[in-house]
Design a protein around this motif. Structure first.
Motif, PDB file in Angstrom:
ATOM      1  N   LEU A 232       0.928  -1.234  -0.091  1.00 37.07           N
ATOM      2  CA  LEU A 232      -0.139  -0.064  -0.015  1.00 37.07           C
ATOM      3  C   LEU A 232       0.936   1.422   0.003  1.00 37.07           C
ATOM      4  CD1 LEU A 232      -2.935  -1.197   2.477  1.00 37.07           C
ATOM      5  CD2 LEU A 232      -2.956  -0.562   0.083  1.00 37.07           C
ATOM      6  N   ARG A 233       2.063   1.197   0.606  1.00 38.76           N
ATOM      7  CA  ARG A 233       2.880   2.444   0.325  1.00 38.76           C
ATOM      8  C   ARG A 233       3.551   2.532  -0.799  1.00 38.76           C
ATOM      9  NH1 ARG A 233       7.873   3.779   0.443  1.00 38.76           N
ATOM     10  NH2 ARG A 233       8.811   1.625   0.270  1.00 38.76           N
ATOM     11  N   THR A 234       3.863   1.702  -1.366  1.00 40.84           N
ATOM     12  CA  THR A 234       4.355   1.644  -2.823  1.00 40.84           C
ATOM     13  C   THR A 234       3.409   1.995  -3.821  1.00 40.84           C
ATOM     14  OG1 THR A 234       4.675  -0.700  -3.409  1.00 40.84           O
ATOM     15  CG2 THR A 234       6.554   0.386  -2.073  1.00 40.84           C
ATOM     16  N   ARG A 235       2.174   1.211  -3.630  1.00 43.57           N
ATOM     17  CA  ARG A 235       1.316   1.186  -4.712  1.00 43.57           C
ATOM     18  C   ARG A 235       1.737   0.490  -6.031  1.00 43.57           C
ATOM     19  NH1 ARG A 235      -3.816   4.113  -3.151  1.00 43.57           N
ATOM     20  NH2 ARG A 235      -3.284   4.404  -0.976  1.00 43.57           N
ATOM     21  N   ARG A 236       2.734  -0.293  -5.972  1.00 45.00           N
ATOM     22  CA  ARG A 236       3.072  -0.945  -7.016  1.00 45.00           C
ATOM     23  C   ARG A 236       3.421  -2.478  -6.825  1.00 45.00           C
ATOM     24  NH1 ARG A 236       5.077   2.261 -10.944  1.00 45.00           N
ATOM     25  NH2 ARG A 236       5.114   4.442 -10.521  1.00 45.00           N
ATOM     26  N   HIS A 237       3.548  -3.263  -7.738  1.00 42.27           N
ATOM     27  CA  HIS A 237       4.016  -4.671  -7.767  1.00 42.27           C
ATOM     28  C   HIS A 237       5.271  -4.842  -7.283  1.00 42.27           C
ATOM     29  CE1 HIS A 237       0.252  -6.671  -9.507  1.00 42.27           C
ATOM     30  NE2 HIS A 237       0.108  -5.525  -9.891  1.00 42.27           N
ATOM     31  N   PRO A 238       5.543  -5.846  -6.487  1.00 44.21           N
ATOM     32  CA  PRO A 238       7.008  -5.855  -6.092  1.00 44.21           C
ATOM     33  C   PRO A 238       8.043  -6.391  -7.294  1.00 44.21           C
ATOM     34  CG  PRO A 238       5.652  -7.734  -5.339  1.00 44.21           C
ATOM     35  CD  PRO A 238       4.777  -6.853  -5.963  1.00 44.21           C
ATOM     36  N   GLU A 239       9.028  -6.076  -6.863  1.00 44.16           N
ATOM     37  CA  GLU A 239      10.075  -6.558  -8.058  1.00 44.16           C
ATOM     38  C   GLU A 239      11.142  -7.587  -7.173  1.00 44.16           C
ATOM     39  OE1 GLU A 239      11.476  -3.250 -10.828  1.00 44.16           O
ATOM     40  OE2 GLU A 239      10.947  -2.102  -9.135  1.00 44.16           O
ATOM     41  N   PRO A 240      11.700  -8.299  -8.092  1.00 47.97           N
ATOM     42  CA  PRO A 240      12.569  -9.475  -7.448  1.00 47.97           C
ATOM     43  C   PRO A 240      13.855  -8.796  -6.578  1.00 47.97           C
ATOM     44  CG  PRO A 240      12.280  -9.979  -9.840  1.00 47.97           C
ATOM     45  CD  PRO A 240      11.648  -8.391  -9.553  1.00 47.97           C
ATOM     46  N   SER A 241      13.954  -9.302  -5.271  1.00 52.42           N
ATOM     47  CA  SER A 241      14.955  -8.571  -4.515  1.00 52.42           C
ATOM     48  C   SER A 241      16.245  -8.650  -5.019  1.00 52.42           C
ATOM     49  CB  SER A 241      14.647  -9.206  -3.212  1.00 52.42           C
ATOM     50  OG  SER A 241      15.159 -10.735  -2.953  1.00 52.42           O
ATOM     51  N   GLY A 242      16.880  -9.882  -5.635  1.00 53.22           N
ATOM     52  CA  GLY A 242      18.008  -9.970  -6.118  1.00 53.22           C
ATOM     53  C   GLY A 242      18.776 -11.116  -4.889  1.00 53.22           C
ATOM     54  N   ASP A 243      18.149 -11.042  -3.814  1.00 49.51           N
ATOM     55  CA  ASP A 243      18.898 -12.030  -2.633  1.00 49.51           C
ATOM     56  C   ASP A 243      17.973 -13.338  -2.741  1.00 49.51           C
ATOM     57  OD1 ASP A 243      19.929  -9.766  -1.844  1.00 49.51           O
ATOM     58  OD2 ASP A 243      18.225  -8.998  -0.504  1.00 49.51           O
ATOM     59  N   TRP A 244      17.413 -13.605  -3.544  1.00 49.26           N
ATOM     60  CA  TRP A 244      16.780 -14.830  -3.636  1.00 49.26           C
ATOM     61  C   TRP A 244      16.315 -15.104  -5.177  1.00 49.26           C
ATOM     62  CZ3 TRP A 244      15.628 -19.203  -0.683  1.00 49.26           C
ATOM     63  CH2 TRP A 244      14.473 -19.894  -0.970  1.00 49.26           C
ATOM     64  N   PRO A 245      16.419 -16.247  -5.428  1.00 45.61           N
ATOM     65  CA  PRO A 245      16.021 -16.699  -7.050  1.00 45.61           C
ATOM     66  C   PRO A 245      14.646 -16.173  -7.182  1.00 45.61           C
ATOM     67  CG  PRO A 245      17.000 -18.817  -5.963  1.00 45.61           C
ATOM     68  CD  PRO A 245      16.784 -17.601  -4.859  1.00 45.61           C
ATOM     69  N   ALA A 246      14.617 -15.643  -8.315  1.00 51.94           N
ATOM     70  CA  ALA A 246      13.194 -14.981  -8.601  1.00 51.94           C
ATOM     71  C   ALA A 246      12.225 -15.999  -9.151  1.00 51.94           C
ATOM     72  CB  ALA A 246      13.339 -13.754  -9.738  1.00 51.94           C
ATOM     73  N   LEU A 247      12.715 -16.987 -10.004  1.00 54.14           N
ATOM     74  CA  LEU A 247      11.968 -17.985 -10.464  1.00 54.14           C
ATOM     75  C   LEU A 247      12.090 -19.382  -9.950  1.00 54.14           C
ATOM     76  CD1 LEU A 247      12.888 -17.301 -14.311  1.00 54.14           C
ATOM     77  CD2 LEU A 247      11.003 -16.589 -13.192  1.00 54.14           C
ATOM     78  N   PRO A 248      10.801 -20.158  -9.745  1.00 56.05           N
ATOM     79  CA  PRO A 248      10.888 -21.430  -9.185  1.00 56.05           C
ATOM     80  C   PRO A 248      11.407 -22.527 -10.189  1.00 56.05           C
ATOM     81  CG  PRO A 248       8.739 -20.852 -10.187  1.00 56.05           C
ATOM     82  CD  PRO A 248       9.494 -19.742 -10.419  1.00 56.05           C
ATOM     83  N   TRP A 249      12.077 -23.373  -9.580  1.00 54.87           N
ATOM     84  CA  TRP A 249      12.687 -24.531 -10.282  1.00 54.87           C
ATOM     85  C   TRP A 249      12.004 -25.868 -10.019  1.00 54.87           C
ATOM     86  CZ3 TRP A 249      14.998 -24.352 -14.699  1.00 54.87           C
ATOM     87  CH2 TRP A 249      15.672 -25.426 -15.301  1.00 54.87           C
TER      88      TRP A 249
END
Length: 252
Positions: A232-249
């Protein structure tokens, strides 16, 4: 005329007409297990469930069949599945099929209504579409911190609705969002999503929060509240953090 009513036969049984009937069936029905999904990481059994008037297919995941996970040491995966269903119900988006926690043939476990996907849909192509059901699911996954939104966990149905399943590794206190649904990353949330998140904020401080405390740690519930607040603060969809794989495997 006979004084005794004719017994109910299997031909008289019908599927639940709505989610309320589905929950009644899942909570009160008798399960007849027919097989196991062998490609699932934990014991996942399928079968039929019926009461005197209702019948449907279901998925049963007994707690006794769960593999311990180092990064999800508290509670049960079944409890996390039920927690995801509670959040889904609170949003009104019906992302998760009707789901309950109850005793079964192998002890306490998650029981969920089986949903048939549309066989005409090319899932690999579908998950790349700008579909409103997928966009709602992307917001839902950000709220519950879904660490495993594979393509096979997305079920588009013939009537156009989109369900999501397999929510056993959600609600981590660490940012672990891993999904195929990054299409909207960084983009503004829809007005509908903002309205739902504002309502969810209140629910998490009330009855929904109390229900989640039955399955999750207090810290996990608090972090869920914080994720909603951040959206609600950002009012935006989150982006990949870079600290964790963004895609499942594997992705599917």
């Amino acid at each position: 005329m006979s004084e005794h009513p004719e017994p109910v036969t299997e031909r008289d049984l019908r599927p639940p007409a709505d989610e309320a009937e589905a929950r009644t069936l899942l909570l009160e029905g008798e399960m007849d297990l027919e097989g196991r999904l062998l490609d699932a990481s934990n014991v996942t059994l399928i079968g039929s469930i019926r009461t005197g008037t209702l019948e449907a297919e279901c998925v049963y995941k007994p707690v006794a069949g769960e593999r311990p996970l180092w990064d999800f040491p508290d509670g049960t995966l079944a409890g996390r599945e039920v927690s995801a269903a509670l959040v889904s119900e609170a949003t009104g988006w019906r992302v998760v099929p009707p789901t309950v926690l109850r005793d079964g043939p192998f002890g306490s476990g998650m029981v969920q209504l089986w949903v048939d996907g549309d066989p005409a849909v090319d899932l690999a192509a579908f998950v790349r579409q700008d579909h409103p059901g997928l966009r709602r699911m992307a917001v839902f996954d950000a709220v519950v911190n879904n660490a495993d939104r594979k393509g096979g966990h997305i079920i588009p149905t013939p009537d156009g609705h989109v369900y999501g399943v397999d929510h056993g590794i959600c609600f981590s206190v660490d940012p672990k969002l891993r999904t195929l649904l990054w299409r909207w990353a960084g983009k503004p949330l829809s007005a509908e999503a903002v309205e739902v998140l504002e309502r969810l904020t209140e629910d998490l401080l009330g009855d929904l929060g109390e229900q989640l405390h039955q399955h999750l740690t207090r810290r996990e519930v608090r972090r869920t509240q914080q994720r909603v607040a951040e959206l609600l603060r950002t009012r935006r969809h989150p982006e990949p953090s870079g600290d964790w794989p963004a895609l499942p495997w594997p992705p599917f």
